[in-house]
Design a protein around this motif. Structure first.
Motif, PDB file in Angstrom:
ATOM      1  N   ALA A 101       0.832  -1.210   0.000  1.00  0.00           N
ATOM      2  CA  ALA A 101       0.000   0.000   0.000  1.00  0.00           C
ATOM      3  C   ALA A 101       0.864   1.256   0.000  1.00  0.00           C
ATOM      4  O   ALA A 101       0.556   2.235  -0.681  1.00  0.00           O
ATOM      5  CB  ALA A 101      -0.941  -0.013   1.201  1.00  0.00           C
ATOM      6  N   SER A 102       1.955   1.225   0.741  1.00  0.00           N
ATOM      7  CA  SER A 102       2.860   2.371   0.793  1.00  0.00           C
ATOM      8  C   SER A 102       3.521   2.596  -0.564  1.00  0.00           C
ATOM      9  O   SER A 102       3.629   3.738  -1.033  1.00  0.00           O
ATOM     10  CB  SER A 102       3.918   2.140   1.864  1.00  0.00           C
ATOM     11  OG  SER A 102       4.842   3.200   1.904  1.00  0.00           O
ATOM     12  N   ASP A 103       3.934   1.509  -1.211  1.00  0.00           N
ATOM     13  CA  ASP A 103       4.539   1.613  -2.540  1.00  0.00           C
ATOM     14  C   ASP A 103       3.545   2.197  -3.543  1.00  0.00           C
ATOM     15  O   ASP A 103       3.907   3.052  -4.366  1.00  0.00           O
ATOM     16  CB  ASP A 103       5.028   0.247  -3.031  1.00  0.00           C
ATOM     17  CG  ASP A 103       6.275  -0.227  -2.324  1.00  0.00           C
ATOM     18  OD1 ASP A 103       6.933   0.598  -1.653  1.00  0.00           O
ATOM     19  OD2 ASP A 103       6.596  -1.421  -2.444  1.00  0.00           O
ATOM     20  N   GLU A 104       2.310   1.741  -3.471  1.00  0.00           N
ATOM     21  CA  GLU A 104       1.293   2.245  -4.387  1.00  0.00           C
ATOM     22  C   GLU A 104       0.999   3.717  -4.142  1.00  0.00           C
ATOM     23  O   GLU A 104       0.817   4.488  -5.085  1.00  0.00           O
ATOM     24  CB  GLU A 104       0.020   1.402  -4.275  1.00  0.00           C
ATOM     25  CG  GLU A 104       0.197   0.002  -4.840  1.00  0.00           C
ATOM     26  CD  GLU A 104      -0.971  -0.919  -4.569  1.00  0.00           C
ATOM     27  OE1 GLU A 104      -1.980  -0.486  -3.938  1.00  0.00           O
ATOM     28  OE2 GLU A 104      -0.887  -2.090  -4.974  1.00  0.00           O
ATOM     29  N   ALA A 105       0.983   4.108  -2.883  1.00  0.00           N
ATOM     30  CA  ALA A 105       0.759   5.522  -2.547  1.00  0.00           C
ATOM     31  C   ALA A 105       1.909   6.381  -3.063  1.00  0.00           C
ATOM     32  O   ALA A 105       1.697   7.498  -3.547  1.00  0.00           O
ATOM     33  CB  ALA A 105       0.592   5.682  -1.039  1.00  0.00           C
ATOM     34  N   ASP A 106       3.140   5.864  -2.951  1.00  0.00           N
ATOM     35  CA  ASP A 106       4.300   6.606  -3.439  1.00  0.00           C
ATOM     36  C   ASP A 106       4.225   6.791  -4.960  1.00  0.00           C
ATOM     37  O   ASP A 106       4.600   7.840  -5.482  1.00  0.00           O
ATOM     38  CB  ASP A 106       5.610   5.885  -3.085  1.00  0.00           C
ATOM     39  CG  ASP A 106       5.949   5.971  -1.610  1.00  0.00           C
ATOM     40  OD1 ASP A 106       5.344   6.812  -0.898  1.00  0.00           O
ATOM     41  OD2 ASP A 106       6.813   5.197  -1.163  1.00  0.00           O
ATOM     42  N   LYS A 107       3.761   5.769  -5.662  1.00  0.00           N
ATOM     43  CA  LYS A 107       3.642   5.850  -7.120  1.00  0.00           C
ATOM     44  C   LYS A 107       2.587   6.871  -7.546  1.00  0.00           C
ATOM     45  O   LYS A 107       2.735   7.523  -8.574  1.00  0.00           O
ATOM     46  CB  LYS A 107       3.303   4.485  -7.698  1.00  0.00           C
ATOM     47  CG  LYS A 107       4.452   3.505  -7.639  1.00  0.00           C
ATOM     48  CD  LYS A 107       4.032   2.136  -8.149  1.00  0.00           C
ATOM     49  CE  LYS A 107       5.160   1.132  -7.950  1.00  0.00           C
ATOM     50  NZ  LYS A 107       4.744  -0.225  -8.315  1.00  0.00           N
TER      51      LYS A 107
END
Length: 109
Positions: A101-107
């Motif tokens: 979820a954090s990776d997706e938010a960063d993207k």
């Protein structure tokens, strides 16, 4: 760190991260030393675990199999239970989901 900040006093903490458990048990003299490259992170853990009894911080082996139940030992010398395995698998699953979820938010940012 997240666990300690969301629990009530007297809880037991079981972690499969041996360096984390060792850092918590080492205490502030070691954790906050100028020679510790992770002192900034350890300062958060040291403060958060300040009132936790060392007997309530336990290491367990990671990535165990069903064959390990009743044979593998935790740092408090207790034997690994099926409940330990289930809880550890769920903690790993949740950590993975949070990282994703954090990776997706960063993207998206």
């Amino acid at each position: 760190y997240q666990a300690i900040t969301h629990t009530l006093p007297g809880c037991t903490f079981i972690s499969d991260c041996q360096p984390c458990v060792e850092a918590i048990l080492a205490g502030p003299d070691v954790n906050l030393s100028d020679r510790n490259p992770l002192a900034s992170v350890c300062s958060l853990m040291t403060a958060a675990f300040d009132d936790v009894n060392a007997d309530n911080v336990i290491w367990m082996p990671a990535h165990t199999t069903e064959a390990s139940i009743g044979k593998a030992r935790l740092s408090n010398d207790s034997l690994l239970t099926s409940g330990d395995r289930v809880a550890n698998d769920e903690a790993d699953r949740l950590a993975g989901a949070a990282a994703k979820a954090s990776d997706e938010a960063d993207k998206e940012a």
